[in-house]
Design a protein around this motif. Sequence first.
Motif, PDB file in Angstrom:
ATOM      1  N   LYS A   1       0.853  -1.180   0.000  1.00  8.25           N
ATOM      2  CA  LYS A   1       0.000   0.000   0.000  1.00  8.25           C
ATOM      3  C   LYS A   1       0.897   1.242   0.000  1.00  8.25           C
ATOM      4  O   LYS A   1       2.068   1.193   0.384  1.00  8.25           O
ATOM      5  CB  LYS A   1      -0.889   0.016   1.235  1.00  8.25           C
ATOM      6  N   ALA A   2       0.323   2.355  -0.409  1.00  7.75           N
ATOM      7  CA  ALA A   2       1.073   3.614  -0.430  1.00  7.75           C
ATOM      8  C   ALA A   2       1.520   3.990   0.973  1.00  7.75           C
ATOM      9  O   ALA A   2       2.635   4.489   1.171  1.00  7.75           O
ATOM     10  CB  ALA A   2       0.220   4.723  -1.045  1.00  7.75           C
TER      11      ALA A   2
ATOM     12  N   ASP B   1       2.223   9.990   3.063  1.00  7.94           N
ATOM     13  CA  ASP B   1       1.428   9.179   2.139  1.00  7.94           C
ATOM     14  C   ASP B   1       1.188   9.941   0.844  1.00  7.94           C
ATOM     15  O   ASP B   1       1.232   9.377  -0.249  1.00  7.94           O
ATOM     16  CB  ASP B   1       0.097   8.823   2.819  1.00  7.94           C
TER      17      ASP B   1
ATOM     18  N   VAL C   1       4.192   9.773  -1.570  1.00 11.65           N
ATOM     19  CA  VAL C   1       4.283   8.487  -2.275  1.00 11.65           C
ATOM     20  C   VAL C   1       3.265   8.441  -3.400  1.00 11.65           C
ATOM     21  O   VAL C   1       3.571   8.027  -4.520  1.00 11.65           O
ATOM     22  CB  VAL C   1       4.080   7.311  -1.293  1.00 11.65           C
ATOM     23  N   ARG C   2       2.028   8.894  -3.150  1.00  9.13           N
ATOM     24  CA  ARG C   2       1.001   8.880  -4.196  1.00  9.13           C
ATOM     25  C   ARG C   2       1.371   9.799  -5.361  1.00  9.13           C
ATOM     26  O   ARG C   2       1.144   9.468  -6.520  1.00  9.13           O
ATOM     27  CB  ARG C   2      -0.349   9.280  -3.610  1.00  9.13           C
TER      28      ARG C   2
ATOM     29  N   LEU D   1       4.168   8.022  -7.330  1.00 11.65           N
ATOM     30  CA  LEU D   1       3.604   6.904  -8.097  1.00 11.65           C
ATOM     31  C   LEU D   1       2.854   7.409  -9.328  1.00 11.65           C
ATOM     32  O   LEU D   1       2.933   6.817 -10.404  1.00 11.65           O
ATOM     33  CB  LEU D   1       2.676   6.063  -7.222  1.00 11.65           C
TER      34      LEU D   1
ATOM     35  N   ARG E   1      -0.194   0.775 -12.535  1.00  6.58           N
ATOM     36  CA  ARG E   1      -1.026   0.405 -11.390  1.00  6.58           C
ATOM     37  C   ARG E   1      -2.180  -0.459 -11.875  1.00  6.58           C
ATOM     38  O   ARG E   1      -2.889  -0.100 -12.805  1.00  6.58           O
ATOM     39  CB  ARG E   1      -1.565   1.636 -10.689  1.00  6.58           C
TER      40      ARG E   1
END
Length: 189
Positions: A10-11, A22, A25-26, A29, A40
């Motif tokens: 998970k992120a 968080d 990271v998102r 990504l 993804r």
Amino acid sequence: MKYSGASHLKAQTIADALDVSDRTVRRVLKRLEALFIIKRIVRIRPKSGGHGANIIQILPFVSERLSEREVDVKACQATDKAADSEYEPLYKRDTYTYVLESAGERNNIPEVLHTVLSPFYRGANLRKYVGIVFRAKTPKIRLESHADEFKACISDCIRRYKNGSIVNLDGYMYAAVRKLSRNLFIGVV
């Protein structure tokens, strides 16, 4: 279904491992997905039907130059007849413009250094270590006169570097060759 090069994290798990937020990271990504580095894959839980953790798949690198190229493979029949070539024969070429790299490596490199360094280094790295040896040695000492001593010294430096005994090969080789050439000049060795 199995996915090659996939991560099921998970992120938030990635964020905790990297000690970032968080949201960071998102954002990263999303950027990697836009650059076609990752993909993804949305997962749906089979029993409850809810959204599961995304699968992050690392995509293989495909060069644009290779992906657009068409490959034309034609089998040819072997014959005894000489091939009609549109290329200029080797003996008519200008020898100064067509120098092989391996022949170019030997230019101005003493045989002593080439035999000891060429199994480990090519091209620019080979010339770099030849330069280190020439900077370190005393100008009055000739490599050819003390070939065995210099080969042993350089081989020992490379062996110690490969064993992990030393970290900086450049500095260690410089110091070792400098010490050897000074001792040879004084007459200690």
